[in-house]
Design an enzyme around this catalytic site. Sequence first.
Site, short mmCIF file in Angstrom:
data_model
loop_
_atom_site.label_atom_id
_atom_site.label_comp_id
_atom_site.label_asym_id
_atom_site.label_seq_id
_atom_site.Cartn_x
_atom_site.Cartn_y
_atom_site.Cartn_z
N LYS A 11 0.83 -1.08 -0.06
CA LYS A 11 0.11 -0.10 0.18
C LYS A 11 0.50 1.56 0.06
CE LYS A 11 0.39 2.83 4.24
NZ LYS A 11 0.74 3.08 4.61
N ASP A 138 -2.10 -0.20 10.08
CA ASP A 138 -2.23 0.12 8.83
C ASP A 138 -3.41 -1.59 8.34
OD1 ASP A 138 -0.29 -0.53 8.80
OD2 ASP A 138 0.82 0.80 7.46
O1 C5P Z 1 0.24 0.50 14.66
P1 C5P Z 1 1.22 0.14 14.29
O2 C5P Z 1 2.20 -0.59 15.70
O3 C5P Z 1 2.15 0.37 13.09
O4 C5P Z 1 2.23 1.56 14.85
C1 C5P Z 1 3.86 1.73 14.59
C2 C5P Z 1 4.49 3.39 15.58
O5 C5P Z 1 4.34 3.79 14.98
C3 C5P Z 1 3.74 3.50 17.04
O6 C5P Z 1 3.76 2.30 17.74
C4 C5P Z 1 3.81 4.91 17.03
O7 C5P Z 1 5.45 4.76 17.68
C5 C5P Z 1 4.02 4.93 15.57
N1 C5P Z 1 1.96 6.00 15.45
C6 C5P Z 1 1.60 6.12 15.54
N2 C5P Z 1 0.60 7.47 15.06
C7 C5P Z 1 -0.13 6.09 14.96
C8 C5P Z 1 0.28 5.28 13.64
C9 C5P Z 1 1.90 4.94 14.44
O8 C5P Z 1 1.84 7.39 16.58
N3 C5P Z 1 -1.16 6.83 13.77
#
Ligand code: C5P
Length: 301
Positions: A11, A138
């Site tokens: 994506k 995501d």
């Molecule tokens: O949700 P995911 O594990 O993919 O996100 C990885 C990191 O990216 C999170 O631990 C956070 O630090 C950051 N993040 C964020 N805000 C979001 C998505 C991700 O701060 N909307």
Amino acid sequence: MSQCTLAAAAKINLYLRILGLRGDGYHEVAMVLQSVNLRDTLHLTTQSRKDMSITCDHPQVPTDGTNLALKAAHLLAEAFPKQATGVHIHIEKQIPVAAGLAGGSSNGAAVLVGLNHLWGLGLTVPELQGFAAQLGSDMPFCVQGGTALGTGRGDILEPLPPVTGGAVVLAKFVNLSISTPWAYRTYSETFRHTFAEASAQESDHFVQVLASHSLAEIAAHLHNDFEKVVLPAHPEIAQLKQGFLDQGALGSLLSGSGPTVFALYSDATLAQPAVEQLRIDYPEVDFWVTEFCPWGVAMIQ
Ligand code: C5P
């Protein structure tokens, strides 16, 4: 023993605004997510032993408990202990690793879809997305893919009309990776003063542009807030983006938190010679010529 084979699409973000910092440490975002036809292939095979195992043909992909595909299998097995069996997952990797293309999330989403089928769970897409949200912001998008508006932390989804036509070129410096938490943190520290005025409605205009179905209009309105921190830190990415524009791209943008850059061309016959020239100018960059994709996970067998 039963098995299935799935394709999992990468994506990109056609639009990404960071609106504020939330109480849970995540950031509030408004983004348009789009699947592209660069895919990994996953083979799922049930095994009589109760355990889960994973192999991958790419040496940089972890095959321990940190792999999102394996996490997805464990999550569903815990929720449905009666139906769960052992499973072996084999991943054939095409999507570059740690590239800002949601490769790991798409693999996790494919495992959710595949095990729903193999274990006969009968879960709906929103139910699968609920499990996906527990594993990554995501990943819910990757379950259904196509074109969608993502709000909240990127996990609240509204499907949008598909974007069709044109060619999408992806480009990634081979030895460069960018940490998503670093990119969010740096953006927050630098642009926190803009959060008060930021509003999710800012994405409304881009959604209207999408509805015009004009690739040139879409390309002219591409936006990613991460460029404000990633491009100054990595000027070579800014140069590559300019290289695409010099080679006739309708538009070019950092994908997610990077380091991949994508470029839109009106068709593949224009994209191919541009990429041939850019391969000479940037020998340390991998290029892929692909297109928009209307799905996130597809069952092949
Ligand atoms: O949700 P995911 O594990 O993919 O996100 C990885 C990191 O990216 C999170 O631990 C956070 O630090 C950051 N993040 C964020 N805000 C979001 C998505 C991700 O701060 N909307």
